[in-house]
Design an enzyme around this catalytic site. Structure first.
Site, PDB file in Angstrom:
ATOM      1  CD  GLU A 242      -2.810  -1.363   2.345  1.00 35.10           C
ATOM      2  OE1 GLU A 242      -2.763  -0.507   3.239  1.00 35.10           O
ATOM      3  OE2 GLU A 242      -3.576  -2.345   2.394  1.00 35.10           O
TER       4      GLU A 242
ATOM      5  CD  GLU B 255      -3.866  -7.798   1.868  1.00 38.55           C
ATOM      6  OE1 GLU B 255      -4.824  -7.150   2.325  1.00 38.55           O
ATOM      7  OE2 GLU B 255      -2.688  -7.424   1.969  1.00 38.55           O
TER       8      GLU B 255
HETATM    9  O1  G3I Z   1      -4.699  -9.303  18.995  1.00 36.36           O
HETATM   10  C1  G3I Z   1      -5.146  -8.100  19.608  1.00 36.36           C
HETATM   11  C2  G3I Z   1      -5.945  -8.417  20.832  1.00 36.36           C
HETATM   12  O2  G3I Z   1      -5.110  -9.013  21.786  1.00 36.36           O
HETATM   13  C3  G3I Z   1      -6.560  -7.136  21.367  1.00 36.36           C
HETATM   14  O3  G3I Z   1      -7.398  -7.422  22.445  1.00 36.36           O
HETATM   15  C4  G3I Z   1      -7.385  -6.435  20.294  1.00 36.36           C
HETATM   16  C5  G3I Z   1      -7.936  -5.100  20.771  1.00 36.36           C
HETATM   17  O4  G3I Z   1      -8.199  -4.243  19.690  1.00 36.36           O
HETATM   18  O5  G3I Z   1      -6.544  -6.174  19.188  1.00 36.36           O
HETATM   19  C6  G3I Z   1      -6.014  -7.352  18.621  1.00 36.36           C
HETATM   20  O6  G3I Z   1      -5.190  -6.991  17.553  1.00 36.36           O
HETATM   21  C7  G3I Z   1      -5.840  -6.542  16.381  1.00 36.36           C
HETATM   22  C8  G3I Z   1      -5.411  -7.475  15.230  1.00 36.36           C
HETATM   23  O7  G3I Z   1      -5.952  -6.989  14.032  1.00 36.36           O
HETATM   24  C9  G3I Z   1      -5.894  -8.896  15.425  1.00 36.36           C
HETATM   25  O8  G3I Z   1      -7.271  -8.984  15.326  1.00 36.36           O
HETATM   26  C10 G3I Z   1      -5.380  -5.135  16.103  1.00 36.36           C
HETATM   27  O9  G3I Z   1      -5.883  -4.265  17.100  1.00 36.36           O
HETATM   28  C11 G3I Z   1      -5.876  -4.698  14.745  1.00 36.36           C
HETATM   29  O10 G3I Z   1      -5.286  -3.437  14.417  1.00 36.36           O
HETATM   30  C12 G3I Z   1      -5.454  -5.717  13.695  1.00 36.36           C
HETATM   31  O11 G3I Z   1      -6.023  -5.322  12.476  1.00 36.36           O
HETATM   32  C13 G3I Z   1      -5.449  -5.875  11.318  1.00 36.36           C
HETATM   33  C14 G3I Z   1      -5.091  -4.723  10.378  1.00 36.36           C
HETATM   34  O12 G3I Z   1      -4.637  -5.226   9.136  1.00 36.36           O
HETATM   35  C15 G3I Z   1      -3.980  -3.835  10.972  1.00 36.36           C
HETATM   36  O13 G3I Z   1      -2.786  -4.576  11.132  1.00 36.36           O
HETATM   37  C16 G3I Z   1      -6.482  -6.804  10.673  1.00 36.36           C
HETATM   38  O14 G3I Z   1      -6.632  -7.960  11.478  1.00 36.36           O
HETATM   39  C17 G3I Z   1      -5.990  -7.216   9.274  1.00 36.36           C
HETATM   40  O15 G3I Z   1      -7.022  -7.919   8.609  1.00 36.36           O
HETATM   41  C18 G3I Z   1      -5.610  -5.982   8.457  1.00 36.36           C
HETATM   42  O16 G3I Z   1      -5.073  -6.444   7.233  1.00 36.36           O
HETATM   43  C19 G3I Z   1      -4.845  -5.467   6.212  1.00 36.36           C
HETATM   44  C20 G3I Z   1      -3.604  -5.904   5.462  1.00 36.36           C
HETATM   45  O17 G3I Z   1      -2.519  -6.026   6.351  1.00 36.36           O
HETATM   46  C21 G3I Z   1      -3.280  -4.929   4.342  1.00 36.36           C
HETATM   47  N1  G3I Z   1      -4.407  -4.776   3.449  1.00 36.36           N
HETATM   48  C22 G3I Z   1      -5.678  -4.409   4.111  1.00 36.36           C
HETATM   49  C23 G3I Z   1      -6.013  -5.411   5.203  1.00 36.36           C
HETATM   50  C24 G3I Z   1      -7.344  -5.073   5.861  1.00 36.36           C
HETATM   51  O18 G3I Z   1      -7.289  -3.863   6.542  1.00 36.36           O
END
Ligand code: G3I
Length: 376
Positions: free
Chosen positions: A175, A290
């Site tokens: 991105e 993805e």
């Molecule tokens: O694991 C912690 C948990 O312990 C905690 O209680 C909770 C509270 O918010 O957060 C959890 O972590 C989250 C993690 O996902 C696991 O679910 C993070 O806050 C959250 O920011 C994270 O979001 C991920 C996001 O990228 C940011 O890294 C999404 O799962 C993931 O699907 C998303 O993926 C992105 C790709 O990397 C790039 N392209 C777009 C795609 C969708 O946004």
């Protein structure tokens, strides 16, 4: 010729005065003799990620897995093992997860997921070194460009060294293109842009090529598949970035079309075909990296949602396959039980989203059956 074929608009790494850090050129990051020798010495022990593409074998299907559901839901890991050739960590290889403090790496969560894949004879891939998101505060506190570059290169070297032979493909940058280049310029604002300018892209690819000569090096981005000026422009920028990397002698092996598909938009099949052909002529392949379906604007219930998904996923595959078989098709999760889409883009009627190949009860959707047939 479409805009993708134009080579007129140079300067994405070097020419945008608002974005580029002064005094640096892409050429500074050329491959070294050492890296070329390492590349030549690389063994064929790891099946190259692009081999299905080259040999006409089945295209591998994969899914991105989340560690937080492994223990609580035994059916979750089983679904990946039942359906996937590639199982890749969704979040655990991101910068902030791996490198929470300057002197500390946290490999354990990523190791667990990569081990799940490899001990079961599956492949895995890395996501991602350079992204605007998931950056630790300690990194963003660095204000000296030379130090930031050192940290980036060392991060890539350390991580790729550790996973050499286990992750056969990496989203080196993710991105980096402006969300709407018709309004915002070429590249997306990020810490890396502010501190290093556009050259952070060649710096990252050159470091990755040195660190693991056998890994496929991928530029990954979203909104590369739809019809419209914004999407034409984004495709054109990808091609230009690839050409600039190659002009500088820096390896890039493929482009990841994320494939977060808005079910109410239209895929530009001919433009995707031209995009794939242009990449092929540069020696690169495509992967769908993805895949999921955003059905927030689809009226009706599961039948209507799944019918819309079948069309949009089918159109994506038609556009991608037009230039040859992709390296892989990977979905962002496996079951509707766990997905980022209902959190970020929930349905307006409050009913469940249906973004992924298996529903919340782990039953395959019609579009998943279609994908499997197409990949076989
Ligand atoms: O694991 C912690 C948990 O312990 C905690 O209680 C909770 C509270 O918010 O957060 C959890 O972590 C989250 C993690 O996902 C696991 O679910 C993070 O806050 C959250 O920011 C994270 O979001 C991920 C996001 O990228 C940011 O890294 C999404 O799962 C993931 O699907 C998303 O993926 C992105 C790709 O990397 C790039 N392209 C777009 C795609 C969708 O946004």
């Amino acid at each position: 010729m479409g805009r993708e074929d134009s080579r007129g608009d140079r300067g994405h790494f070097t020419g945008n005065p608002k974005q580029a850090a002064p005094g640096h050129s892409i050429g500074a990051a050329r491959l070294t003799r050492r890296s070329l020798l390492r590349a030549a010495a690389a063994t064929a022990a790891v099946v190259p990620f692009g081999s299905a593409h080259a040999a006409g074998k089945p295209v591998p299907f994969g899914g991105a897995i989340q560690i937080e559901y492994l223990d609580s839901d035994p059916a979750y890991a089983k679904a990946f093992l039942d359906h996937c050739d590639i199982i890749m960590p969704m979040n655990e290889l991101k910068f902030s997860s791996l490198h929470p403090a300057r002197e500390a790496f946290n490999f354990a969560p990523a190791d667990r997921l990569v081990d799940l894949a490899t001990t079961n004879g599956r492949r895995s891939r890395g996501h991602t070194h350079v992204w605007w998101n998931a950056l630790p505060a300690w990194l963003q506190a660095i204000t000296d460009p030379a130090e930031a570059e050192r940290v980036l290169v060392e991060h890539i070297e350390t991580v790729m060294d550790r996973y050499r032979g286990r992750l056969d493909s990496w989203d080196v940058v993710n991105e980096v293109i402006a969300h709407d280049p018709t309004e915002e310029g070429v590249m997306r604002d990020s810490y890396w842009m502010r501190i290093l300018g556009p050259r952070h892209v060649p710096v990252a690819f050159a470091a990755a090529a040195r660190a693991d000569p056998s890994a496929r090096l991928i530029l990954n981005d979203y909104d590369l598949e739809f019809a419209g000026d914004r999407y034409d422009r984004r495709r054109a920028i990808v091609l230009e970035m690839v050409r600039q990397l190659q002009d500088a002698g820096i390896r890039i092996d493929g482009v990841g079309i994320q494939g977060h598909l808005y079910a109410d938009l239209k895929i530009d099949i001919p433009a995707l075909a031209r995009f794939g052909e242009a990449l092929k002529s540069l020696g690169l392949s495509l992967l769908i990296s993805e895949l999921d379906v955003i059905d927030w604007n689809i009226r009706g219930g599961p039948d209507e949602q799944d019918a819309a998904a079948l069309i949009i996923v089918g159109d994506l595959l038609e556009g991608v396959f037009a230039s040859g078989r992709p390296e892989a098709v990977i979905t962002w999760g496996i079951t509707d039980r766990y997905s980022w889409i209902p959190d970020v883009m929930p349905r307006r009627d409050g009913k469940p989203s249906r973004p992924l190949p298996l529903d919340a009860q782990y039953r395959p959707k019609p579009w998943f059956e279609m994908v499997r047939r197409r990949l076989a």
